[in-house]
Scaffold this active site. Structure first.
Site, mmCIF file in Angstrom:
data_model
loop_
_atom_site.group_PDB
_atom_site.id
_atom_site.type_symbol
_atom_site.label_atom_id
_atom_site.label_comp_id
_atom_site.label_asym_id
_atom_site.label_seq_id
_atom_site.Cartn_x
_atom_site.Cartn_y
_atom_site.Cartn_z
ATOM 1 N N CYS A 112 -14.468 49.570 9.853
ATOM 2 C CA CYS A 112 -14.991 50.822 9.478
ATOM 3 C C CYS A 112 -16.530 50.688 8.760
ATOM 4 O O CYS A 112 -16.705 49.410 8.483
ATOM 5 C CB CYS A 112 -14.018 51.693 8.460
ATOM 6 S SG CYS A 112 -12.694 52.305 9.195
ATOM 7 N N HIS B 272 -17.518 56.189 6.481
ATOM 8 C CA HIS B 272 -16.833 56.878 5.292
ATOM 9 C C HIS B 272 -17.536 56.234 4.127
ATOM 10 O O HIS B 272 -18.425 55.401 3.946
ATOM 11 C CB HIS B 272 -15.528 56.596 5.188
ATOM 12 C CG HIS B 272 -14.746 55.176 5.133
ATOM 13 N ND1 HIS B 272 -14.998 54.499 3.853
ATOM 14 C CD2 HIS B 272 -14.409 54.194 6.020
ATOM 15 C CE1 HIS B 272 -14.561 53.167 4.245
ATOM 16 N NE2 HIS B 272 -14.099 52.959 5.291
#
Length: 248
Positions: free
Chosen positions: A224, A208
């Site tokens: 992440c 992301h």
């Protein structure tokens, strides 16, 4: 005796004359000139020599400026805007990333098929495998110590300006440190997931964007893979749902 009396009378007359002249001179008081260099109330300047100078023991903290990319739906990139962030002068924040973490084409020999994403967490690089031994390389931020992982997944979903719902474990973990996270945050420039997200398998991990671009090249996330907003938008447009992602 007469001589002394005359001298005393002359002295009194001279003194009276000086007082009279002074009174006439200052019938209208001169204006008070306030120094532009002082921020204290102006009345503090009226005490003359009896007034001690103002000392500012706690100067205002310096401002640091970083650049944030603003990207709107359906648009690849937009000009950078400046955001001022007040902080302590003894805790500098990196405002730019190293040039090696900027997107670039590199030679990359691999057994993986073109279109595969390979993430080298040790070196903080994401490779999008291309034809003819080439790859498009991006700098990334990865999991902090204790949150590293490796494996293979497929991109199962793509989202623009994704919402963020922190896991309960993360909320509790951060609360123990005195950091209180929201239970839900709508997508937008302030959202930690940034402009785009690629969801990996059935896990909570994603590739992301970020609202903290200066962290690229560091191990700072909870697992992440984060990218600059302009970089994740570029990657988002190049890959499809079903793309294989290899994390090493």
């Amino acid at each position: 005796m007469i001589h002394k009396t005359l001298l005393l009378t002359a002295s009194l007359l001279l003194s009276f004359s000086q007082v009279t002249l002074a009174a006439e001179r200052y019938q209208s008081r001169p204006p008070v000139i306030v120094s532009p260099d002082l921020t204290a109330p102006w009345v503090m300047q009226l005490g003359g020599a009896a007034t001690r100078p103002v000392v500012y023991a706690n100067p205002q903290p310096a401002q640091r400026v970083y650049q944030r990319q603003v990207i709107r739906r359906g648009q690849a990139t937009r000009p950078l805007v400046q955001q001022a962030v007040t902080g302590r002068t003894n805790a500098p924040v990196r405002s730019q990333i190293e040039p090696m973490f900027l997107p670039q084409m590199v030679s990359y020999e691999t057994k993986h098929r073109p279109g595969t994403i390979v993430i080298d967490t040790n070196n903080r690089f994401l490779y999008l495998v291309m034809e003819n031994g080439q790859a498009r390389r991006y700098g990334v931020g990865v999991g902090k110590p204790g949150f590293e992982w490796a494996g293979a997944h497929k991109v199962t979903r793509k989202a623009e300006w994704p919402n963020w719902t922190p896991p309960k474990e993360m909320i509790a973990r951060e609360a123990a440190k005195g950091h209180y996270l929201p239970t839900h945050m709508a997508g937008g420039p302030e959202n930690p997931l940034g402009a785009r997200a690629l969801y990996l398998g059935s896990t909570l991990y994603r590739i992301h964007g970020t609202n903290a671009p200066w962290t690229i090249g560091s191990g700072v996330s909870s697992g992440c893979i984060r990218m600059r907003n302009e970089d994740v938008v570029d990657l988002y447009e190049r890959v499809k749902v079903g793309t294989t992602v290899i994390v090493i």
